[in-house]
Design an enzyme around this catalytic site. Structure first.
Site, PDB file in Angstrom:
ATOM      1  N   CYS A   1       0.838  -1.195   0.000  1.00  0.00           N
ATOM      2  CA  CYS A   1       0.000   0.000   0.000  1.00  0.00           C
ATOM      3  C   CYS A   1       0.880   1.255   0.000  1.00  0.00           C
ATOM      4  O   CYS A   1       1.789   1.364   0.820  1.00  0.00           O
ATOM      5  CB  CYS A   1      -0.887  -0.033   1.243  1.00  0.00           C
ATOM      6  SG  CYS A   1      -1.751   1.495   1.514  1.00  0.00           S
TER       7      CYS A   1
ATOM      8  N   CYS B   1      -0.548   5.836   7.186  1.00  0.00           N
ATOM      9  CA  CYS B   1      -1.870   5.448   7.671  1.00  0.00           C
ATOM     10  C   CYS B   1      -1.730   4.660   8.972  1.00  0.00           C
ATOM     11  O   CYS B   1      -0.787   3.912   9.157  1.00  0.00           O
ATOM     12  CB  CYS B   1      -2.533   4.603   6.589  1.00  0.00           C
ATOM     13  SG  CYS B   1      -3.979   3.725   7.096  1.00  0.00           S
TER      14      CYS B   1
ATOM     15  N   CYS C   1      -2.355  -0.212   9.271  1.00  0.00           N
ATOM     16  CA  CYS C   1      -1.448  -1.373   9.249  1.00  0.00           C
ATOM     17  C   CYS C   1      -0.137  -0.988   9.938  1.00  0.00           C
ATOM     18  O   CYS C   1       0.378   0.102   9.711  1.00  0.00           O
ATOM     19  CB  CYS C   1      -1.123  -1.766   7.819  1.00  0.00           C
ATOM     20  SG  CYS C   1      -2.539  -2.387   6.909  1.00  0.00           S
TER      21      CYS C   1
ATOM     22  N   GLN D   1     -17.681 -10.123  13.357  1.00  0.00           N
ATOM     23  CA  GLN D   1     -16.237 -10.255  13.118  1.00  0.00           C
ATOM     24  C   GLN D   1     -15.896  -9.775  11.710  1.00  0.00           C
ATOM     25  O   GLN D   1     -16.651 -10.040  10.768  1.00  0.00           O
ATOM     26  CB  GLN D   1     -15.818 -11.709  13.284  1.00  0.00           C
ATOM     27  CG  GLN D   1     -16.002 -12.255  14.695  1.00  0.00           C
ATOM     28  CD  GLN D   1     -14.876 -11.847  15.635  1.00  0.00           C
ATOM     29  OE1 GLN D   1     -13.977 -11.105  15.273  1.00  0.00           O
ATOM     30  NE2 GLN D   1     -14.937 -12.338  16.867  1.00  0.00           N
TER      31      GLN D   1
ATOM     32  N   GLU E   1     -24.015 -11.668  27.556  1.00  0.00           N
ATOM     33  CA  GLU E   1     -23.396 -10.514  26.888  1.00  0.00           C
ATOM     34  C   GLU E   1     -23.976  -9.241  27.523  1.00  0.00           C
ATOM     35  O   GLU E   1     -25.150  -9.182  27.870  1.00  0.00           O
ATOM     36  CB  GLU E   1     -23.726 -10.598  25.388  1.00  0.00           C
ATOM     37  CG  GLU E   1     -23.649  -9.337  24.589  1.00  0.00           C
ATOM     38  CD  GLU E   1     -22.248  -8.741  24.465  1.00  0.00           C
ATOM     39  OE1 GLU E   1     -21.265  -9.480  24.258  1.00  0.00           O
ATOM     40  OE2 GLU E   1     -22.153  -7.505  24.608  1.00  0.00           O
TER      41      GLU E   1
ATOM     42  N   ASP F   1     -14.767 -15.198  25.651  1.00  0.00           N
ATOM     43  CA  ASP F   1     -14.179 -14.411  24.545  1.00  0.00           C
ATOM     44  C   ASP F   1     -14.293 -12.935  24.934  1.00  0.00           C
ATOM     45  O   ASP F   1     -15.074 -12.178  24.351  1.00  0.00           O
ATOM     46  CB  ASP F   1     -14.950 -14.705  23.250  1.00  0.00           C
ATOM     47  CG  ASP F   1     -14.365 -13.971  22.043  1.00  0.00           C
ATOM     48  OD1 ASP F   1     -13.283 -13.370  22.163  1.00  0.00           O
ATOM     49  OD2 ASP F   1     -15.006 -13.999  20.970  1.00  0.00           O
TER      50      ASP F   1
ATOM     51  N   CYS G   1      -8.334 -11.745  22.382  1.00  0.00           N
ATOM     52  CA  CYS G   1      -7.808 -10.798  21.394  1.00  0.00           C
ATOM     53  C   CYS G   1      -6.675  -9.972  21.998  1.00  0.00           C
ATOM     54  O   CYS G   1      -6.214  -9.014  21.376  1.00  0.00           O
ATOM     55  CB  CYS G   1      -8.917  -9.898  20.854  1.00  0.00           C
ATOM     56  SG  CYS G   1      -9.826  -9.043  22.135  1.00  0.00           S
TER      57      CYS G   1
HETATM   58  C1  LIG Z   1     -14.297  -9.868  21.752  1.00  0.00           C
HETATM   59  S1  LIG Z   1     -16.015  -9.599  21.713  1.00  0.00           S
HETATM   60  C2  LIG Z   1     -16.586 -11.232  21.450  1.00  0.00           C
HETATM   61  C3  LIG Z   1     -17.924 -11.333  20.835  1.00  0.00           C
HETATM   62  C4  LIG Z   1     -18.285 -12.685  20.244  1.00  0.00           C
HETATM   63  N1  LIG Z   1     -17.840 -13.797  21.026  1.00  0.00           N
HETATM   64  C5  LIG Z   1     -17.807 -12.802  18.819  1.00  0.00           C
HETATM   65  O1  LIG Z   1     -16.906 -13.602  18.530  1.00  0.00           O
HETATM   66  O2  LIG Z   1     -18.335 -12.111  17.947  1.00  0.00           O
HETATM   67  C6  LIG Z   1     -16.323  -9.299  23.425  1.00  0.00           C
HETATM   68  C7  LIG Z   1     -17.770  -9.060  23.790  1.00  0.00           C
HETATM   69  O3  LIG Z   1     -17.858  -8.909  25.218  1.00  0.00           O
HETATM   70  C8  LIG Z   1     -18.871  -7.961  25.518  1.00  0.00           C
HETATM   71  N2  LIG Z   1     -18.635  -7.541  26.915  1.00  0.00           N
HETATM   72  C9  LIG Z   1     -17.794  -6.587  27.380  1.00  0.00           C
HETATM   73  N3  LIG Z   1     -17.780  -6.585  28.725  1.00  0.00           N
HETATM   74  C10 LIG Z   1     -18.618  -7.569  29.120  1.00  0.00           C
HETATM   75  C11 LIG Z   1     -18.998  -8.076  30.399  1.00  0.00           C
HETATM   76  N4  LIG Z   1     -18.515  -7.560  31.517  1.00  0.00           N
HETATM   77  N5  LIG Z   1     -19.865  -9.103  30.454  1.00  0.00           N
HETATM   78  C12 LIG Z   1     -20.382  -9.642  29.310  1.00  0.00           C
HETATM   79  N6  LIG Z   1     -20.049  -9.203  28.074  1.00  0.00           N
HETATM   80  C13 LIG Z   1     -19.173  -8.184  27.974  1.00  0.00           C
HETATM   81  C14 LIG Z   1     -18.704  -6.923  24.439  1.00  0.00           C
HETATM   82  O4  LIG Z   1     -19.877  -6.169  24.294  1.00  0.00           O
HETATM   83  C15 LIG Z   1     -18.394  -7.801  23.212  1.00  0.00           C
HETATM   84  O5  LIG Z   1     -19.571  -8.163  22.543  1.00  0.00           O
END
Ligand SMILES: C[S@@+](CC[C@H](N)C(=O)[O-])C[C@H]1O[C@@H](n2cnc3c(N)ncnc32)[C@H](O)[C@@H]1O
Length: 458
Positions: free
Chosen positions: A75, A81, A84, A285, A335, A384, A411
């Site tokens: 790029c 930018c 990346c 995602q 969630e 997650d 992540c």
């Molecule tokens: C990394 S994302 C994962 C979402 C899903 N597993 C996916 O792969 O699409 C983390 C998620 O945790 C939620 N979140 C943040 N803090 C939280 C909490 N204390 N309890 C429950 N969910 C939470 C966020 O809103 C977000 O949707």
């Protein structure tokens, strides 16, 4: 104490390591210097720009001996930018960097040793992988600037082409750019909170080919929008053209109000065989191919036989929950965002899945309460969390529930390492660690870890 280097002086140095943000690391007379853009095995000329007691920062002036892994960024605006950080490193080098980053965090932060970390699962074609783009819009009326923010700033780098986005975005942006110029639509200036068009958001369903274009505006109407709709409809797969109203003086991109200009309010896509309906406001995602690799890795680690109860904590719109529900007896997702749970329930119904339930709330509140009041049990717990990782109260409750397996999808490998160091002494052993490259050319990395309960090992 006199430091071995002086600010504003130039030095020649060798780079010996790479930091977790992709910066080159080397030493000048034993003093550690971080240099953005430099790579291990390189000899460089550096200008020292900042010094602290134990380390300093340098600006790369010249590469005297390049790394064998250095490549020319594909790029033209990669260096300016902020999107990346690793385009100057070969893709193989990036995968090695990501694998090492996770191992380093597990060892340095988690205090683990001898853990085997699965080499990062990369993409065959690590370009054009994103299904979602968000372009800030600015500039003078009649001369729109559309692109990405420069590193650490909100200055827009005008970018006609982005190598991470689907090609169709180049066409969409070209059409919108010409329209904004031709009809002299006021462009948003965030410093004075004036102007109309703030952002362009696009999403596409990789499998379905459905496309959504969303213009985020500081107002309720877009002048001549019928002309823009006519032009965008020419693009094959166009399914949804919407306006999102954001009149707040904020860095948050999207407002909550959506008006359909043409077509539907949502598009559809699949992860594996599970179908999802995606609205402009839904979290989904951004790399669909690697999302499937990530979830499949998590599912393989769980080794479900069909009679398990699974908790999916931090479940978002239920993507992992529904992926696991294909193989488990029952999945319960938690969630914190109510709209995401509404999406999760809708998507469960869309797929005719009646073995997945969802609850809104903070996992660290909902799960301890259900454990205290109802004595919930689980065979497998999937977490997650966002980058800050899991709350310790939640980890305590998971240890008390004592599922046979915990699958941790992360992540941020630094908070992952911290959480594993907290959970393992409560009865768990790390069985497998797999790195997945969801975001080629950036320093971000996803990791899946399988933990098994010690009593199941005996
Ligand atoms: C990394 S994302 C994962 C979402 C899903 N597993 C996916 O792969 O699409 C983390 C998620 O945790 C939620 N979140 C943040 N803090 C939280 C909490 N204390 N309890 C429950 N969910 C939470 C966020 O809103 C977000 O949707």
């Amino acid at each position: 104490m006199k430091l071995p280097v002086e600010k504003n002086q130039t030095y020649t140095m060798s780079i010996t390591d790479i930091g977790t943000n992709g910066e080159g690391i080397g030493r000048i007379d034993g003093y550690t210097v971080f240099v953005e853009g430099a790579l291990p095995e390189e000899v460089i000329k550096v200008l020292i720009v900042k010094t602290k007691k134990h380390f300093g920062y340098g600006k790369l002036l010249e590469i005297l001996e390049p790394s064998p892994h250095r490549v020319t960024p594909a790029c033209p605006v990669a260096a300016k930018c902020g999107g990346c950080q690793l385009q100057h490193l070969s893709y193989e080098g990036q995968l090695a960097f990501k694998t090492k980053k996770v191992k380093d965090h597990l060892e340095r932060i988690g205090g683990f040793s001898g853990i085997s970390v699965g080499y990062a699962k990369g993409m065959e074609e690590p370009w054009r992988y994103r299904n979602k783009a968000q372009f800030p819009v600015g500039g003078k009326t009649g001369e729109p600037e559309i692109g990405f923010y420069a590193k650490r700033s909100h200055r827009i780098i005008d970018t006609p082409v982005c190598m991470l986005q689907n090609e169709v975005n180049d066409r969409i942006v070209k059409i919108i750019r010409a329209f904004l110029a031709e009809y002299e639509i006021p462009l948003y200036d965030e410093t004075i909170h004036r102007g109309l068009v703030r952002h362009i958001l696009t999403r596409m369903g990789r499998r379905t080919g459905e496309i959504m274009v969303c213009l985020v505006v500081n107002g309720r109407k877009l002048p001549h929008c019928d002309v823009l709709v006519e032009r965008l409809r020419e693009i094959e797969g166009m399914t949804s053209i919407v306006l999102n109203v954001n009149t707040d003086q904020t860095n948050v991109i999207l407002g909550t109000e959506v008006h359909v200009l043409w077509g539907k309010e949502t598009i559809r896509d699949y992860i594996g065989d599970v179908q999802f309906e995606i609205s402009p406001l839904s979290f989904y995602q951004v790399n669909p191919l690697q999302t499937q690799v990530l979830y499949q890795t998590a599912l393989d680690f769980a080794e479900l036989e069909g009679n398990e109860t699974v908790l999916d904590l931090y479940c978002g719109i239920g993507t992992i929950s529904l992926f696991f529900a294909q193989k488990a007896k029952h999945v319960f997702g938690v969630e914190i965002v109510p709209e995401a749970i509404a999406d999760a329930k809708r998507n469960a119904a869309l797929n005719g899945m009646n073995n997945a339930d969802f609850a809104v709330g903070a996992a660290e509140d909902v799960i301890p309460r259900l454990y205290e009041e109802k004595g919930i049990t689980a065979d497998v717990v999937v977490v997650d969390p966002p980058r800050k990782g899991c709350d310790s109260v939640l980890l305590d409750t998971i240890a008390a529930i004592s599922p046979k397996k915990v699958v941790y999808v992360s992540c941020d490998s630094a908070t992952l390492a911290r959480d594993l160091a907290y959970l393992c002494p409560k009865g768990y052993t790390i069985e497998k660690v797999q790195v997945v490259d969801m975001f080629p050319h950036t320093v971000h990395v996803e990791t899946v870890v399988l933990l098994s309960h010690n009593k199941t090992n005996n």
